[in-house]
Design a protein around this motif. Structure first.
Motif, short mmCIF file in Angstrom:
data_model
loop_
_atom_site.label_atom_id
_atom_site.label_comp_id
_atom_site.label_asym_id
_atom_site.label_seq_id
_atom_site.Cartn_x
_atom_site.Cartn_y
_atom_site.Cartn_z
N ALA A 85 9.32 61.43 24.82
CA ALA A 85 9.59 60.22 24.03
C ALA A 85 10.73 59.43 24.66
CB ALA A 85 9.93 60.60 22.59
N GLU A 126 14.11 57.68 20.66
CA GLU A 126 13.29 58.54 19.81
C GLU A 126 13.75 60.00 19.89
OE1 GLU A 126 9.58 57.45 21.56
OE2 GLU A 126 9.01 56.17 19.86
N GLN A 140 15.02 62.04 16.72
CA GLN A 140 14.33 63.28 16.35
C GLN A 140 15.33 64.43 16.23
OE1 GLN A 140 11.51 63.60 19.54
NE2 GLN A 140 10.04 62.19 18.61
#
Length: 199
Positions: free
Chosen positions: A83, A87, A91
């Motif tokens: 990603a 991101e 996360q």
């Protein structure tokens, strides 16, 4: 009894005692928790407790080590290394928050009460910090991060990052705010910190 440490159930006396310590500390804090509380929640005997741990402090330290390992492993599993950097960081922070939501009282005790337990606690805290630094280095060393110009985070920046996230966590828990409220500010701060250390 709390099942988050062992989702399929604590299978040994030691695991049951650690899960009971988690319940007690999350509900009342370390200082107010007694060995009698832990034994009662674990539905075992004081003799069994002292076969596993030297005292309440020893059990608490084992719990801190266990939850630290579980949380770090969970974050590592939940980050998609393909990603974007944004991101990946979101996360990681979101996974940390999800873990914290399961036992906010323990996180607060870890942050506020552990340092007051002297030199042995300092060693436990230092072990945990090293584990967190290792995670931060791994997460900032992915091919996507490297391609984005991010260098593996330095020890100094990692310590600074961890200290900031811990204080955001403690502030949220102490004020009664949802831990999810730290996701955006923590994500922004982490991104700024790792980008500032890039090439």
């Amino acid at each position: 009894m709390n099942s988050h440490l062992w989702p399929e159930g604590a299978s040994s006396t030691r695991e049951r005692l650690l899960a009971a310590m988690l319940d007690c500390v999350a509900g009342s804090g370390y200082r107010e928790t007694t060995v009698a509380d832990v034994v009662r929640v674990a539905q075992t005997s004081r003799r069994s407790f002292y076969q596993e741990f030297d005292d309440k402090q020893d059990c608490f330290f084992a719990l801190v080590r266990q939850t630290t390992r579980f949380t770090i492993d969970e974050i590592a599993r939940n980050v998609d290394v393909e990603a974007t950097p944004e991101e990946q960081v979101r996360q990681a922070v979101s996974s940390y928050v999800a873990a914290g939501d399961r036992y906010p009282g323990l996180m607060l005790s870890w942050i506020r009460e552990l340092p007051a337990l002297g030199r042995p606690a300092e060693l436990v805290k230092n072990e945990a910090v090293e584990d967190w630094i290792g995670l931060f280095v791994r997460l900032t060393s992915t091919p996507v991060m490297v391609a984005a110009g991010v260098s593996p985070i330095s020890r100094e920046r990692a310590v600074f990052l961890w200290g900031g996230v811990r204080e955001l966590t403690a502030d949220a828990v102490e004020s009664g705010a949802p831990l999810s409220e730290i996701i955006e500010p923590a994500t922004a701060a982490c991104l700024a910190l790792i980008r500032a250390g890039g090439r």
